[in-house]
Design an enzyme around this catalytic site. Structure first.
Site, PDB file in Angstrom:
ATOM      1  N   GLU A 272      30.845 -47.815 -61.035  1.00  0.00           N
ATOM      2  CA  GLU A 272      29.512 -48.331 -61.398  1.00  0.00           C
ATOM      3  C   GLU A 272      28.645 -47.192 -61.889  1.00  0.00           C
ATOM      4  O   GLU A 272      28.640 -46.108 -61.307  1.00  0.00           O
ATOM      5  CB  GLU A 272      28.774 -48.971 -60.198  1.00  0.00           C
ATOM      6  CG  GLU A 272      29.254 -50.333 -59.815  1.00  0.00           C
ATOM      7  CD  GLU A 272      28.449 -50.942 -58.659  1.00  0.00           C
ATOM      8  OE1 GLU A 272      27.255 -50.626 -58.500  1.00  0.00           O
ATOM      9  OE2 GLU A 272      29.048 -51.735 -57.907  1.00  0.00           O
TER      10      GLU A 272
ATOM     11  N   GLU B  31      30.925 -50.020 -51.717  1.00  0.00           N
ATOM     12  CA  GLU B  31      29.877 -49.152 -51.195  1.00  0.00           C
ATOM     13  C   GLU B  31      29.678 -49.247 -49.683  1.00  0.00           C
ATOM     14  O   GLU B  31      28.657 -49.782 -49.202  1.00  0.00           O
ATOM     15  CB  GLU B  31      28.552 -49.435 -51.923  1.00  0.00           C
ATOM     16  CG  GLU B  31      28.648 -49.204 -53.428  1.00  0.00           C
ATOM     17  CD  GLU B  31      27.306 -49.264 -54.149  1.00  0.00           C
ATOM     18  OE1 GLU B  31      26.320 -49.694 -53.534  1.00  0.00           O
ATOM     19  OE2 GLU B  31      27.243 -48.847 -55.315  1.00  0.00           O
TER      20      GLU B  31
HETATM   21  C1  FCB Z   1      24.900 -50.874 -56.479  1.00  0.00           C
HETATM   22  C2  FCB Z   1      25.499 -52.213 -56.111  1.00  0.00           C
HETATM   23  C3  FCB Z   1      25.299 -53.278 -57.151  1.00  0.00           C
HETATM   24  C4  FCB Z   1      23.927 -53.191 -57.790  1.00  0.00           C
HETATM   25  C5  FCB Z   1      23.689 -51.797 -58.277  1.00  0.00           C
HETATM   26  C6  FCB Z   1      22.374 -51.625 -59.011  1.00  0.00           C
HETATM   27  O1  FCB Z   1      24.590 -50.169 -55.323  1.00  0.00           O
HETATM   28  O2  FCB Z   1      26.872 -52.079 -55.871  1.00  0.00           O
HETATM   29  O3  FCB Z   1      25.525 -54.528 -56.550  1.00  0.00           O
HETATM   30  O4  FCB Z   1      22.967 -53.592 -56.875  1.00  0.00           O
HETATM   31  O5  FCB Z   1      23.715 -50.908 -57.207  1.00  0.00           O
END
Ligand code: FCB
Length: 443
Positions: free
Chosen positions: A354, A170
């Site tokens: 994610e 990210e």
């Molecule tokens: C993302 C992150 C992870 C966690 C999730 C909820 O942005 O990569 O580490 O904090 O959000």
């Protein structure tokens, strides 16, 4: 709801299911000779983190990794997305190596392979060694080579067994969230620092990819996060505000890597802050990738205001929200999967690296009932299926997260896991969503 409305047969042959974690959030940074990181410093500063909690103990995955990987395997998952801590491997960020740290990742890798799990590594998930923060951290262009050297050390040890590797989790959070909004370490609120950090993150990304190619590694990608910006109303001003948000949040990094340029509105604001000769860095930044990962959670409502650029603010939205206060908006996932393909990546494989939700999970009679999480994953998997039907080459989905963990500035308060963790006893208890996943993957 205790079952998913999909199973493996609804997805293309070979579609990969995994779960994701990160080093600082689970390992316990106080163990095994790891060096200090800017997250330890950020958490020790009043007002930054809920109850000033840090990752020194976290889930003690450092000692309990075998039990944790047993849970990943027993869920029927194919892959495990994890990150390595720079300061655990090189406590000062440069120079001396902590052999214990390297050995830990070596054991962890073998433990994944023993369980038939594909190791999917991230090189940097936010815990910068403090001595590098002292030198300006992401503001200092030398970080690309420091990061390259770390890449050589860690991938020289475990790279031969990785299924895939991405350099930086990210980039938006490393750049904007941490240097413009100050919500994450190092907690700066400075546009010049932001412009430089965002550019250097890309330079470090490209440098790490080149170093890994030189080591002979393959299946290298990048992991980016996305939020769908709705204009708060249908005025041209609100539309413009949302377009600015879209450029610096969702397009800056993909545009740099796949087009060798920055989006026009952001460039106008950043130009006087970017480091000298920044255009020459695109040669490195544009080094080819094998896949792109998308992290997606929510949408935002963006309204204009009179602040300096980007001159906007977030306002409350009407959709049901998770415990993060994030609206549940699966259409956004479909949007970003298809747009990424159409505008940036073409036939390159895409992965959802994610997706997940924080929920108020409690243990009752030894069980954790989280139908909200099952429903959340269900609607997002439907969005993935729609994106595939519309031609997006999506090849996998990773749930954030395996277990409850250190949720950064929100400490241990927000529970994202398929497995519940009691942070006093460190007992792991699979939730109903864990069993639903197991059922869908085995069905
Ligand atoms: C993302 C992150 C992870 C966690 C999730 C909820 O942005 O990569 O580490 O904090 O959000």
């Amino acid at each position: 709801m205790d079952k998913f409305n999909w199973d493996r047969s609804d997805l293309p042959e070979g579609f990969m299911f995994g779960t994701a974690t990160s080093s600082y959030q689970i390992e316990g940074h106080g163990f095994g000779g790891a060096g200090r990181t800017h997250w330890d410093d950020f958490a020790a500063t009043p007002g930054n983190v809920v109850r000033a909690e840090n990752g020194l103990k976290a889930c003690d995955h450092y000692h309990r990794y075998a039990e944790d990987l047993d849970l990943v395997a027993a869920a029927g998952l194919d892959a495990y997305r994890f990150s390595v801590s720079w300061a655990r491997v090189m406590p000062e960020g440069r120079g001396a190596i902590n052999q214990e740290g390297l050995d830990f990742y070596d054991r962890l890798t073998d433990a994944m392979l023993e369980r038939d799990l594909k190791p999917c590594a991230t090189l940097y998930h936010w815990e910068l060694p403090s001595p590098l923060a002292d030198l300006g951290g992401w503001r200092n262009g030398d970080i690309a080579n420091w990061f390259g050297d770390f890449t050589d050390v860690i991938m020289g040890k475990i790279g031969d067994r990785m299924h895939s590797v991405a350099p930086i989790n990210e980039p938006w959070c490393v750049g904007w969230l941490s240097h413009m909004l100050g919500h994450h370490a190092p907690g700066l609120r400075d546009i010049r620092a932001t412009a430089r950090a965002m550019h250097h993150v890309l330079l470090a990304h490209g440098t790490a990819i080149d170093r890994m190619r030189a080591l002979g590694l393959s299946n290298l990608g990048g992991v980016f996060n996305f939020e769908y910006p709705h204009p708060a109303d249908d005025t041209p001003e609100a539309m413009e505000a949302a377009a600015v948000y879209d450029e610096y949040y969702n397009q800056f990094f993909l545009s740099g890597i796949f087009k060798g340029e920055y989006p026009a509105r952001v460039l106008k604001a950043f130009e006087l802050h970017l480091p000298k000769g920044w255009q020459d860095d695109f040669k490195t930044i544009q080094t080819p990738l094998d896949w792109v990962g998308l992290n997606y959670y929510t949408c935002k409502r963006i309204a204009p205001n009179d602040d300096p650029w980007p001159s906007h603010q977030e306002v409350d939205g009407p959709l049901p929200k998770t415990k993060m206060g994030w609206e549940i908006y699966p259409d956004g996932l479909h949007h970003f999967l298809t747009r990424t393909k159409d505008v940036y990546t073409g036939d390159l494989p895409l992965l959802v690296t994610e997706n997940g939700m924080a929920n108020a999970d409690i243990i009752q009679n030894g069980q954790v009932n989280d139908p909200e999480r099952i429903a959340y994953v269900d609607v997002h998997m439907k969005a993935v299926q729609r994106a595939i039907a519309d031609g997006a080459p999506v090849e996998g989905y990773f749930l954030w997260s395996l277990m409850d963990n250190y949720e950064w500035a929100l400490g241990y308060e927000k529970r994202f896991g398929a497995v519940h963790v009691d942070f006093d006893t460190l007992t792991r208890t699979p939730k109903a969503s864990y069993y639903a996943l197991q059922d869908a993957l085995r069905r």
